[in-house]
Scaffold this motif. Sequence first.
Motif, mmCIF file in Angstrom:
data_model
loop_
_atom_site.group_PDB
_atom_site.id
_atom_site.type_symbol
_atom_site.label_atom_id
_atom_site.label_comp_id
_atom_site.label_asym_id
_atom_site.label_seq_id
_atom_site.Cartn_x
_atom_site.Cartn_y
_atom_site.Cartn_z
ATOM 1 N N ILE A 1 0.822 -1.215 0.000
ATOM 2 C CA ILE A 1 0.000 0.000 0.000
ATOM 3 C C ILE A 1 0.860 1.271 0.000
ATOM 4 O O ILE A 1 0.627 2.158 -0.810
ATOM 5 C CB ILE A 1 -1.020 -0.019 1.153
ATOM 6 C CG1 ILE A 1 -2.032 -1.116 0.879
ATOM 7 C CG2 ILE A 1 -1.708 1.335 1.299
ATOM 8 C CD1 ILE A 1 -3.068 -1.293 1.941
ATOM 9 N N PRO A 2 1.903 1.421 0.839
ATOM 10 C CA PRO A 2 2.722 2.635 0.766
ATOM 11 C C PRO A 2 3.444 2.795 -0.568
ATOM 12 O O PRO A 2 3.577 3.903 -1.074
ATOM 13 C CB PRO A 2 3.718 2.476 1.916
ATOM 14 C CG PRO A 2 3.044 1.574 2.886
ATOM 15 C CD PRO A 2 2.227 0.639 2.035
ATOM 16 N N VAL B 1 2.417 1.745 -3.536
ATOM 17 C CA VAL B 1 1.403 2.168 -4.502
ATOM 18 C C VAL B 1 1.037 3.634 -4.265
ATOM 19 O O VAL B 1 0.925 4.415 -5.202
ATOM 20 C CB VAL B 1 0.152 1.259 -4.425
ATOM 21 C CG1 VAL B 1 -0.981 1.831 -5.257
ATOM 22 C CG2 VAL B 1 0.499 -0.150 -4.873
ATOM 23 N N THR B 2 0.889 4.016 -3.020
ATOM 24 C CA THR B 2 0.529 5.393 -2.688
ATOM 25 C C THR B 2 1.611 6.362 -3.166
ATOM 26 O O THR B 2 1.314 7.388 -3.771
ATOM 27 C CB THR B 2 0.319 5.545 -1.157
ATOM 28 O OG1 THR B 2 -0.702 4.645 -0.754
ATOM 29 C CG2 THR B 2 -0.077 6.963 -0.808
ATOM 30 N N VAL B 3 2.859 6.040 -2.904
ATOM 31 C CA VAL B 3 3.964 6.894 -3.338
ATOM 32 C C VAL B 3 4.002 6.975 -4.859
ATOM 33 O O VAL B 3 4.184 8.050 -5.441
ATOM 34 C CB VAL B 3 5.305 6.383 -2.762
ATOM 35 C CG1 VAL B 3 6.486 7.073 -3.428
ATOM 36 C CG2 VAL B 3 5.350 6.567 -1.263
ATOM 37 N N THR B 4 3.806 5.865 -5.531
ATOM 38 C CA THR B 4 3.807 5.847 -6.992
ATOM 39 C C THR B 4 2.686 6.717 -7.550
ATOM 40 O O THR B 4 2.899 7.510 -8.465
ATOM 41 C CB THR B 4 3.667 4.397 -7.515
ATOM 42 O OG1 THR B 4 4.723 3.608 -6.972
ATOM 43 C CG2 THR B 4 3.705 4.360 -9.029
ATOM 44 N N VAL B 5 1.506 6.593 -6.997
ATOM 45 C CA VAL B 5 0.370 7.400 -7.443
ATOM 46 C C VAL B 5 0.644 8.882 -7.202
ATOM 47 O O VAL B 5 0.371 9.730 -8.059
ATOM 48 C CB VAL B 5 -0.943 6.946 -6.754
ATOM 49 C CG1 VAL B 5 -2.059 7.950 -6.983
ATOM 50 C CG2 VAL B 5 -1.339 5.568 -7.238
ATOM 51 N N LEU B 6 1.200 9.218 -6.049
ATOM 52 C CA LEU B 6 1.514 10.617 -5.747
ATOM 53 C C LEU B 6 2.555 11.187 -6.708
ATOM 54 O O LEU B 6 2.436 12.325 -7.160
ATOM 55 C CB LEU B 6 1.982 10.757 -4.303
ATOM 56 C CG LEU B 6 0.911 10.602 -3.232
ATOM 57 C CD1 LEU B 6 1.533 10.636 -1.847
ATOM 58 C CD2 LEU B 6 -0.160 11.669 -3.379
#
Length: 165
Positions: A6-7, A9-14
């Motif tokens: 999850i982190p 993916v979150t960093v990638t999306v950001l």
Amino acid sequence: MTMPVIPVVTVTVLIVLLLTALRRCFLVVTVDGVSMAPTFRPGDRLIARRWGLRAVRAGDVVVLRGGTPDEVFAALRPDAATAGRVLPPIDGGHLIKRIVAVPGDRVPRAGFHVLHDSPGDVVPPGKIVVAGDNPRFSADSRTYGYLRREQIVGVVIRDRDVATT
């Protein structure tokens, strides 16, 4: 030790969102031609901002969307087409020019013979007058008259070679 999914993916999306926002806010263009020499040389890379385009004023260097073939050739006067001038980019190319006058400014007369047939003494609403810094090799308002203000896609904010930064 592995990172939780999850982190990552979150960093990638950001990161993707940040890059997308930057592309919408800024434009990097490479100078292709000598119309702005000696200010800019072929190969120079410029950063232009895409916001605040309504607030442009005389003296600003702007990036403009080139016209369609019909727009470009319809705007050229027969004498200008045979004067050895270069044509502006057609079908999606960009122009890099200095704004000489915006709506409400006095119409420049010296060197802008094509504007002499314009009614009135001020630049009309929705139009701009632009010029390259190298008049002998510049397709600009001296050749084909007013440009539409909507053609502005950016205002140059950084004129260094951005490849070195």
